[in-house]
Design a protein around this motif. Structure first.
Motif, PDB file in Angstrom:
ATOM      1  N   SER A 190     -13.810   6.075  -5.698  1.00  0.00           N
ATOM      2  CA  SER A 190     -12.602   6.897  -5.794  1.00  0.00           C
ATOM      3  C   SER A 190     -11.505   6.355  -4.884  1.00  0.00           C
ATOM      4  CB  SER A 190     -12.919   8.353  -5.457  1.00  0.00           C
ATOM      5  OG  SER A 190     -13.389   8.447  -4.136  1.00  0.00           O
ATOM      6  N   GLY A 191     -11.886   5.900  -3.684  1.00  0.00           N
ATOM      7  CA  GLY A 191     -10.906   5.291  -2.797  1.00  0.00           C
ATOM      8  C   GLY A 191     -10.305   4.050  -3.418  1.00  0.00           C
ATOM      9  N   LEU A 203      -7.722   4.887  -5.919  1.00  0.00           N
ATOM     10  CA  LEU A 203      -6.478   5.319  -5.277  1.00  0.00           C
ATOM     11  C   LEU A 203      -5.644   4.107  -4.863  1.00  0.00           C
ATOM     12  CD1 LEU A 203      -6.268   8.531  -4.063  1.00  0.00           C
ATOM     13  CD2 LEU A 203      -5.427   7.106  -2.270  1.00  0.00           C
ATOM     14  N   ILE A 204      -6.324   3.113  -4.278  1.00  0.00           N
ATOM     15  CA  ILE A 204      -5.604   1.903  -3.861  1.00  0.00           C
ATOM     16  C   ILE A 204      -4.976   1.229  -5.059  1.00  0.00           C
ATOM     17  CG2 ILE A 204      -5.864  -0.366  -2.833  1.00  0.00           C
ATOM     18  CD1 ILE A 204      -8.019   0.659  -1.109  1.00  0.00           C
ATOM     19  N   VAL A 207      -6.756   6.672   2.349  1.00  0.00           N
ATOM     20  CA  VAL A 207      -7.087   6.043   1.080  1.00  0.00           C
ATOM     21  C   VAL A 207      -8.062   6.890   0.278  1.00  0.00           C
ATOM     22  CG1 VAL A 207      -8.568   4.219   0.215  1.00  0.00           C
ATOM     23  CG2 VAL A 207      -6.541   3.649   1.500  1.00  0.00           C
ATOM     24  N   PHE A 208      -8.926   7.615   0.983  1.00  0.00           N
ATOM     25  CA  PHE A 208      -9.907   8.419   0.262  1.00  0.00           C
ATOM     26  C   PHE A 208      -9.231   9.639  -0.359  1.00  0.00           C
ATOM     27  CE2 PHE A 208     -12.473   6.481   3.648  1.00  0.00           C
ATOM     28  CZ  PHE A 208     -13.391   5.825   2.864  1.00  0.00           C
ATOM     29  N   PRO A 209      -9.540   9.934  -1.607  1.00  0.00           N
ATOM     30  CA  PRO A 209      -9.073  11.216  -2.144  1.00  0.00           C
ATOM     31  C   PRO A 209      -9.699  12.321  -1.297  1.00  0.00           C
ATOM     32  CG  PRO A 209     -10.000   9.838  -3.868  1.00  0.00           C
ATOM     33  CD  PRO A 209     -10.315   9.168  -2.581  1.00  0.00           C
ATOM     34  N   TYR A 228     -13.010  14.212  -2.238  1.00  0.00           N
ATOM     35  CA  TYR A 228     -14.246  13.426  -2.153  1.00  0.00           C
ATOM     36  C   TYR A 228     -14.656  13.242  -0.695  1.00  0.00           C
ATOM     37  CZ  TYR A 228     -13.688  12.321  -7.068  1.00  0.00           C
ATOM     38  OH  TYR A 228     -13.583  12.408  -8.415  1.00  0.00           O
ATOM     39  N   LEU A 246      -7.151  12.748  -9.125  1.00  0.00           N
ATOM     40  CA  LEU A 246      -8.585  12.670  -8.825  1.00  0.00           C
ATOM     41  C   LEU A 246      -9.029  13.892  -8.039  1.00  0.00           C
ATOM     42  CD1 LEU A 246      -9.465   9.035  -7.801  1.00  0.00           C
ATOM     43  CD2 LEU A 246     -10.507  10.413  -9.566  1.00  0.00           C
TER      44      LEU A 246
END
Lengths: 352, 321, 302
Positions: free
Chosen positions: B296-297, B300-301, A188-190, A193, B258
């Protein structure tokens, strides 16, 4: 193996070339100690940002020389850093020269390099940086770091992904649920980052070896999740194949089935997946080093050679050859992409 | 439809908790005391530090700290940035706006360019146009964003046609809104073009593959046989079906944008989330790092969710009961 | 007559998900099946594709665990035993799959396939060559990979693998289903020889009645996961009772089919039955003994 090369060549000449190009690149950077004319931190303090040295065959009086030669470059204007050739003495390019001892990967000693010229002149095929270090040599040494990080990182991710994906897919149930939820959360994390945040867990001033392994660790930690998911999916479908059921009906152990029947049949996909994922590691290392969070000076990597150009418009304008590190990265990436695309088709059992 | 969105939103909750927990663990395992740096700073009195410690619950066990932080997060309170001495939320809000502007701009631009080109290449498959476009796509895929950004910066430093760094160069209070907007767009152009260039390649390839796949199906052949005009076949029959899988891509792209944007922002000096997190990491501003990571997560979701919703709207094959 | 394998009221459902994983559908592969396999009595299972034959074969060998019901091997319940405790069973009851193109690992040589089967069997003194000779393959075939073999040869290898360690029962799931007519005859002859030589008991699954009639002593007819009729070969051939069995015997009568719509209630054969009655819509008939071992599940005979 032979059959594989045959098929690759038949499928795409370009990809076949890419494969050998990459092999060549890896070998060259592995033997940087022999091939590079200068050690990566050898400085010509009086030659900062010198443009690439011209290699001459014909001298000022029009005579042709079989052995190429260079002139010493003298700084003309220290403010604008303009150079001129001092044509009074010729410095012939020598092959197999002796010099200070270097160690190939900390083990084998060598004091002979492929080529060089006598000082005070220097042979800088790609120019020099702000400390007067030879960019060509630094690119070779940097390639060793950047390329080896990508390979080691990919192998670690691959092992982790294979084990977790295999276990999750084969055994299913609760283990599968737990592992896959974890993998999903990681994904889920880019990644950029996540990469920076993981780097933030460690102090900024580490030794070079520590940084090297830290980068490998971070990159493989980010990369394994995607691989694990792919492998899980493959295992999930392969375990329903008749030959796996047949093995099961013989009463073979789970591990034997996993290692002898399931994993070997995922290889054609995983090799493709690996090839396609190598660029990610190269970019990751370059990005970290570019931002000053990766490989530290004086050690070179493709990323940190580029880093001197960031936020410094004048440097980029004056010494565009520093951007060559980017060209190297690009060359490796495009070849990996070409090879990966071809492998996808060649290794697909449907096309056999 | 409503139940589907509701279900997906419910699925987000464990995801967010897991995500925030991992973020928290990352911060927890960071070396040293959070306040070690602040203590070094003579401008901050020990009393203030003591007060902050109590506010953040730093004297309590780890799990309690996490729950406290989670509670604060629900109120959109990510704590205070050590470096800037202002709430993390305020900082992120400003930077997020810039990043989203950049992302939407480049996303829009790359779709507008890539999709028609892909249709062209797919329709003329095997011709020189197709080959040229494919080579271009390979270039775009293989050029890392930071290198493209550096090349752009190099080019602009030579020509000086566009401003670099920051979001504005007009600081006149009396400037008209249009002028400020124009100025903003000018600054946006360089990072926007870089991202757009990097993004086009794989978008083009995916779209072309979809298009070719649909174009070779029997029902398109049947449409030719019926003597329908080419434009109707390409745009009405093929394109509509070829676009369906792209909606999932659109969702995934928010994540990749991103990622790509972060480095581009840093190199082009665009004050967005990417440069923020870099500054935070460099100055060990842990609450800021964590805030940026979680946000940021979260983006994305949300991106994936939007992709799925669009897909269910446009693809008639997926019926929701 | 010793009983080898018995199952009681086993059922297996599969969950089918749609691509997005939003809704699920239940598919019943086998429903409430009870049967027993006795030593020396070859059992044939007939049914059209999709009737759950393969799932039944996999369930009988515990490759697929049933959702409900019990399976006994020589009187011992083995339904829920973990795989590592099933070795004694795996060595005695073997399975041959329908498609030899799928049932051999593409990355194993013939020798490795056979050797692997020997791993779990310590008693045997046979060599790979011996086992290959049982199925009529020369020893040179040891080093070949599956893709170098023809369909018939592959199936021979698969049979050889099943033969390692002298099993007592072989469940053959349409062993000739994907072979051409000539190869089919060869393979059937081979299976017949092996039966006599090693005293094997077959569970023979096929959609081809002729093969079943030739090979087996007992026949079970499956339809949509149910066993609709069961009996000795003579009983079923001479006196088919269930409408579906009659249909199988005489496919032309298919034109009398009433309706293609499937009902999810009542008798499983309801929608194709020309004899259906009011009762059939409400209740599913049970398998009942008509006369000395000839079982049928149809309200016509109650």
């Amino acid at each position: 193996m032979k059959r594989f090369f045959q098929r690759l060549r038949n499928h795409s000449k370009l990809a076949y070339f890419s494969f050998w190009f990459l092999v060549f690149f890896y070998i060259v950077s592995f033997f940087a100690d022999i091939l590079a004319p200068y050690h990566f931190d050898y400085q010509f303090r009086n030659k900062p940002y010198q443009p690439p040295t011209k290699i001459h065959f014909i001298d000022e009086s029009g005579h042709f020389h079989i052995r190429p030669f260079v002139y010493n470059m003298i700084i003309d204007d220290p403010v604008f850093r303009t150079y001129r050739e001092d044509q009074s003495t010729r410095y012939p390019v020598k092959f197999i020269v002796n010099g200070p001892e270097r160690k190939i990967f900390f083990v084998f000693k060598t004091s002979k390099y492929l080529f060089g010229v006598d000082e005070p002149a220097g042979i800088f095929l790609f120019g020099t940086d702000t400390y007067g270090r030879d960019i060509f040599s630094r690119l070779l040494y940097g390639g060793r770091i950047s390329l080896s990080i990508s390979i080691v990182g990919v192998l670690i991710s691959f092992t982790l992904g294979m084990i977790t994906g295999g276990i999750a897919g084969y055994f299913g149930g609760l283990i599968d649920q737990i592992l896959m939820r974890f993998v999903e959360i990681l994904m889920v994390f880019p990644s950029f980052y996540l990469m920076l945040s993981l780097r933030a867990m460690f102090p900024l001033n580490l030794s070079s070896i520590q940084v090297y392994f830290l980068i490998v660790l971070i990159l493989s930690l980010i990369g394994w999740a995607g691989l694990a998911r792919i492998i899980r999916g493959m295992v999930l479908s392969i375990k329903e194949e008749d030959y796996v059921l047949a093995a099961k009906s013989l009463g073979l152990s789970h591990w034997r089935i996993l290692f002898f029947h399931i994993f070997p049949n995922t290889f054609s996909y995983t090799i493709t997946a690996l090839t396609i994922s190598v660029p990610g590691y190269i970019i990751g290392e370059a990005a970290l080093s570019l931002l000053g969070l990766g490989i530290q000076e004086p050690y070179p990597s493709w990323g940190n050679i580029l880093s001197s150009t960031i936020g410094n418009l004048k440097v980029v304008g004056d010494a565009p050859w520093l951007l060559l590190a980017g060209v190297f990265i690009f060359a490796v990436l495009i070849n990996f992409n070409l090879l990966g695309d071809a492998l996808r088709n060649v290794l697909d059992p449907k096309n056999w | 439809m409503k139940t589907f969105i509701l279900k997906r939103l419910l699925q987000l909750i464990p995801m967010l908790i897991g995500m925030s927990f991992i973020s928290f663990m990352i911060i927890q395992s960071s070396p040293g005391d959070y306040f070690a740096q602040m203590k070094m700073n003579p401008e901050i009195s020990p009393e203030t530090i003591e007060m902050m410690k109590i506010n953040f619950g730093l004297d309590k066990p780890v799990l309690v700290q996490y729950l406290l932080w989670l509670k604060n997060m629900c109120r959109m309170d990510f704590g205070i940035s050590f470096a800037y001495h202002i709430p993390v939320t305020t900082l992120i809000k400003f930077r997020l706006k810039n990043t989203l502007c950049l992302a939407i701009f480049s996303l829009f631009l790359s779709w507008v360019i890539a999709v028609p080109l892909a249709v062209l290449a797919g329709y003329k498959e095997g011709t020189n146009i197709d080959r040229m476009l494919s080579i271009f796509a390979y270039l775009s895929i293989s050029l890392p964003s930071f290198f493209v950004a550096l090349l752009f910066v190099y080019f602009i430093s030579k020509t000086g046609v566009l401003p670099l760094g920051g979001t504005r160069s007009i600081f006149d209070v009396n400037a008209s809104a249009f002028l400020i907007f124009k100025d903003y767009m000018k600054h946006l152009l360089v990072p926007g073009l870089v991202l757009c260039f990097v993004n086009i390649g794989w978008l083009f390839r995916l779209m072309k593959n979809n298009f070719v796949e649909v174009f070779n199906t029997p029902y398109i052949l049947a449409a030719w046989a019926r003597g329908l005009p080419a434009s109707s076949i390409i745009f009405k029959h093929t394109l509509r079906n070829a676009l369906n899988p792209m909606f999932t891509i659109l969702g995934m792209e928010i994540g990749s944008i991103l990622n790509g944007a972060a480095l581009t922002e840093i190199i082009c000096g665009w004050p967005g989330m990417g440069s923020l997190i870099l500054e935070a990491v460099l100055s060990h501003d842990l609450y800021l790092v964590m805030g940026a990571l979680v946000i940021s997560g979260f983006l994305l979701i949300i991106g994936n969710l939007i992709g799925d919703i669009l897909l269910t709207i446009f693809d008639p094959r997926i019926r929701l009961t | 007559m010793e009983e080898i394998l018995r199952c009681e009221k086993i059922s297996k459902n599969f969950m089918i998900k749609d691509p997005l994983g939003i809704s699920k559908r239940k598919l019943t592969a086998i429903n409430n099946i009870s049967l027993s396999i006795n030593q020396g009595v070859n059992t044939g299972i007939v049914g059209e594709s999709g009737s759950g034959k393969t799932t039944l074969a996999k369930t009988l060998t515990l490759l697929v665990r049933p959702d409900s019901g019990l399976i006994y091997y020589r009187g011992n319940e083995i339904t829920k035993l973990p795989d590592r405790k099933l070795r004694f069973f795996r060595n005695r009851v073997r399975i041959i799959f329908q498609n030899p193109y799928k049932s051999l690992n593409p990355r194993s040589t013939v020798e490795r396939v056979i050797k692997e089967a020997m791993l779990t069997e310590t008693k045997t003194s046979e060599t790979v060559d011996d086992i290959l000779s049982h199925v009529g393959l020369p020893p040179e075939y040891k080093d070949k990979y599956p893709h170098q073999l023809s369909g018939g040869e592959r199936q021979r290898v698969a049979i050889a693998r099943a033969l390692v360690g002298n099993p007592e029962c072989i469940i053959a799931d349409e062993p000739t289903g994907s072979l051409d007519a000539m190869t089919e005859i060869y393979i059937l002859t081979l299976l017949d020889e092996l039966k006599k030589r090693f005293g094997l008991t077959y569970v023979f699954i096929s959609h081809n009645l002729k093969i079943i009639a030739e090979f087996c002593e007992r026949i079970m007819v499956m339809y949509r996961g149910h066993i609709v009729e069961q009996g000795s070969v003579e009983q079923i051939l001479k006196n088919p009772l269930h409408p579906y069995t009659r249909l199988l015997w005489n496919p032309e009568s298919e034109k009398f089919v009433r309706q293609q719509q499937k009902y999810n209630y009542g008798c499983p054969f309801l929608h194709r039955c020309i004899f259906r009655m009011e009762k059939c819509f409400h209740q599913s008939p049970e398998l009942k003994d008509k006369e000395n071992g000839h079982l049928v599940s149809c309200f016509l005979y109650e």
